[in-house]
Design an enzyme around this catalytic site. Sequence first.
Site, PDB file in Angstrom:
ATOM      1  N   GLY A  87       8.560   3.827   0.094  1.00  0.00           N
ATOM      2  CA  GLY A  87       9.316   5.028   0.423  1.00  0.00           C
ATOM      3  C   GLY A  87      10.793   4.730   0.484  1.00  0.00           C
ATOM      4  O   GLY A  87      11.245   3.640   0.100  1.00  0.00           O
ATOM      5  N   GLY A  88      11.570   5.717   0.980  1.00  0.00           N
ATOM      6  CA  GLY A  88      13.015   5.580   1.009  1.00  0.00           C
ATOM      7  C   GLY A  88      13.500   4.487   1.939  1.00  0.00           C
ATOM      8  O   GLY A  88      14.613   3.995   1.804  1.00  0.00           O
TER       9      GLY A  88
ATOM     10  N   ILE B  88       0.820  -1.221   0.000  1.00  0.00           N
ATOM     11  CA  ILE B  88       0.000   0.000   0.000  1.00  0.00           C
ATOM     12  C   ILE B  88       0.853   1.269   0.000  1.00  0.00           C
ATOM     13  O   ILE B  88       0.326   2.371   0.076  1.00  0.00           O
ATOM     14  CB  ILE B  88      -0.959   0.022   1.203  1.00  0.00           C
ATOM     15  CG1 ILE B  88      -0.193  -0.109   2.517  1.00  0.00           C
ATOM     16  CG2 ILE B  88      -1.995  -1.075   1.079  1.00  0.00           C
ATOM     17  CD1 ILE B  88      -1.087   0.003   3.753  1.00  0.00           C
TER      18      ILE B  88
ATOM     19  N   THR C 256       8.927  -0.753   2.182  1.00  0.00           N
ATOM     20  CA  THR C 256       7.562  -0.931   1.682  1.00  0.00           C
ATOM     21  C   THR C 256       6.595  -1.127   2.844  1.00  0.00           C
ATOM     22  O   THR C 256       6.926  -1.796   3.826  1.00  0.00           O
ATOM     23  CB  THR C 256       7.492  -2.160   0.755  1.00  0.00           C
ATOM     24  OG1 THR C 256       8.420  -1.995  -0.313  1.00  0.00           O
ATOM     25  CG2 THR C 256       6.088  -2.344   0.192  1.00  0.00           C
TER      26      THR C 256
ATOM     27  N   LYS D 145       5.402  -2.539   8.023  1.00  0.00           N
ATOM     28  CA  LYS D 145       6.450  -1.854   7.266  1.00  0.00           C
ATOM     29  C   LYS D 145       7.683  -2.741   7.153  1.00  0.00           C
ATOM     30  O   LYS D 145       8.275  -3.142   8.155  1.00  0.00           O
ATOM     31  CB  LYS D 145       6.842  -0.531   7.920  1.00  0.00           C
ATOM     32  CG  LYS D 145       7.929   0.192   7.131  1.00  0.00           C
ATOM     33  CD  LYS D 145       8.154   1.604   7.604  1.00  0.00           C
ATOM     34  CE  LYS D 145       9.192   2.303   6.727  1.00  0.00           C
ATOM     35  NZ  LYS D 145       9.408   3.689   7.127  1.00  0.00           N
TER      36      LYS D 145
ATOM     37  N   ASP E 224      12.037  12.705  10.360  1.00  0.00           N
ATOM     38  CA  ASP E 224      11.501  12.756   8.998  1.00  0.00           C
ATOM     39  C   ASP E 224      10.068  13.284   9.003  1.00  0.00           C
ATOM     40  O   ASP E 224       9.186  12.716   8.357  1.00  0.00           O
ATOM     41  CB  ASP E 224      11.565  11.373   8.352  1.00  0.00           C
ATOM     42  CG  ASP E 224      11.461  11.441   6.824  1.00  0.00           C
ATOM     43  OD1 ASP E 224      11.789  12.509   6.263  1.00  0.00           O
ATOM     44  OD2 ASP E 224      11.056  10.440   6.209  1.00  0.00           O
TER      45      ASP E 224
END
Length: 535
Positions: free
Chosen positions: A24-25, A21, A28, A44, A142
């Site tokens: 990113g850096g 879904i 997944t 994650k 972040d």
Amino acid sequence: MNPSDAKATVVGGRYLLERSIGRGGMGTVWRGRDQLLDREVAVKEVRFPAEVGRQEQDELRERTLREARTTARLTHPNVVTTYDVVEEDGRPWIVMELLDARSLSEELRENGPLPPHRVAELGLALLGALDASHRQGIVHRDVKPGNVLLTGDGRPVLTDFGIATTAGDPSLTSTGVVLGSPAYMSPERARGQRPGPEADLWSLGATLYAAAEGRPPYDGDNALGTLTAVISNPVDPPTVSGPLAEAILGLLEKDPADRLTIEQTRALLTKAAADRSTAATPAPAAAAVALDRASRTEALPVEADAAPVAPVATTPPPPPARRRGWLFLAGALGLALLAAVTAGALMTAGGGDPQKSAKDPSSPTPSTSSSTPSSTAPSTTASSPSPTRADGVPAGYRLYRDPTGFTVAVPAGWQESRDGTRVDFRDPADGSRFLRFDQTDQPKDDPKKDWEKQEKAFRETHDNYERIRIEDVDYRDFDAADWEFTFGAGTHVLDRGFVAGDRGYAIYVSSSESGWADTQQVFDTAADSFRPAGD
């Protein structure tokens, strides 16, 4: 893992992965199901950049597991709930609550800026999330629109603590690689310093700027250009005014010491949230493009604080010194590799990043045998010095010669790491024992006054802080001052800043209270043997 394998994959013996879904850096995010509790979850999968070596990946994996477990302690309505963290296929997997929500970046891209009062309300919610995080010693690192989820009822939720750091983890060193979004990265982090709570506040300011303007405050054509602008360029004033503008600009101060505190920001945003007289202007197409470009550069590998987090930890580290000059070096690594060599001002609470997480401790650090506390100041008694060898270095120590010219005796066998102008030594047998040296060519005029100024900010962000002393000390013919204190769960710190010629130096030590007598002897030996460049 490939998406096609998801339905057949179970991690941690209980979490069935269904479909991807988000990416990113740092990996997944999968939609999954907890088969034990029969509930939907978000899982994650944390992956590290290919540029990172095997040893660094191992260190990052261990740190991520520890930090995710720490994040699981957070309970706040505006923080995504972490249920579990497991290791599978040699990688960390973080299990979180699954929210029916869209990101702030999607909202801004599709509908443009938020009304000023909504920006203020958003800021108050995220401020509460960061306050709760920082009180646990966790720096998010972040904060950006892509990591802010808006639920169906409009509740903002800060997510993706995947690259967060726990202040002062004594058992792990920083690998020197950090991921983040250049447009929302604080100046000190862009310069390669270890981020503290103030860095999160800068990123919050950048996020609120984007929410109000429809674009980030800094937007270069590439990652390196954006980072250069973050460090060097003033921010364009936002179109909003009043307390909201004051809060945003106060959070975007480049010097962490000048940045608004959580309390100051909360007061301004509360006023702004009560004013609903101003409507937002629609975001121009160029702004939406800039926002989209900023969100796509999230996986920037940056060479960051290579020194270990100081052993003072379980809370954010002390405020960093004011760094007024720096040498900016750049090369290629993935999107970009930013190596920063910083020359900070003389004083920095916590000496250079001693536990920092709160501010980057890369500046002066106090303590030395010649700077023993006055008779009225509490102190522990150090052990008797070790016998001195023929070369003048005590037994059990070695003479360290820094490339910049200073020399000092440090414990033999302690692990050494260097980052720019600072060098760290850590006891491999006791991670809570830490010694740091830092220097600057732009020292402060009054070390004692600077410690007192930094103490105020440190006290507000660290639990159980107790001052032992801040005082001028008789340290040879140098202008010198010591800051000695305890905080957190029994961490003892001694930070000495002094000026020798045209340079400022710092000597910093910290350890658990139980090991303080031996640690103070390390400090005394270092202070007695220290010789500045040119001496």
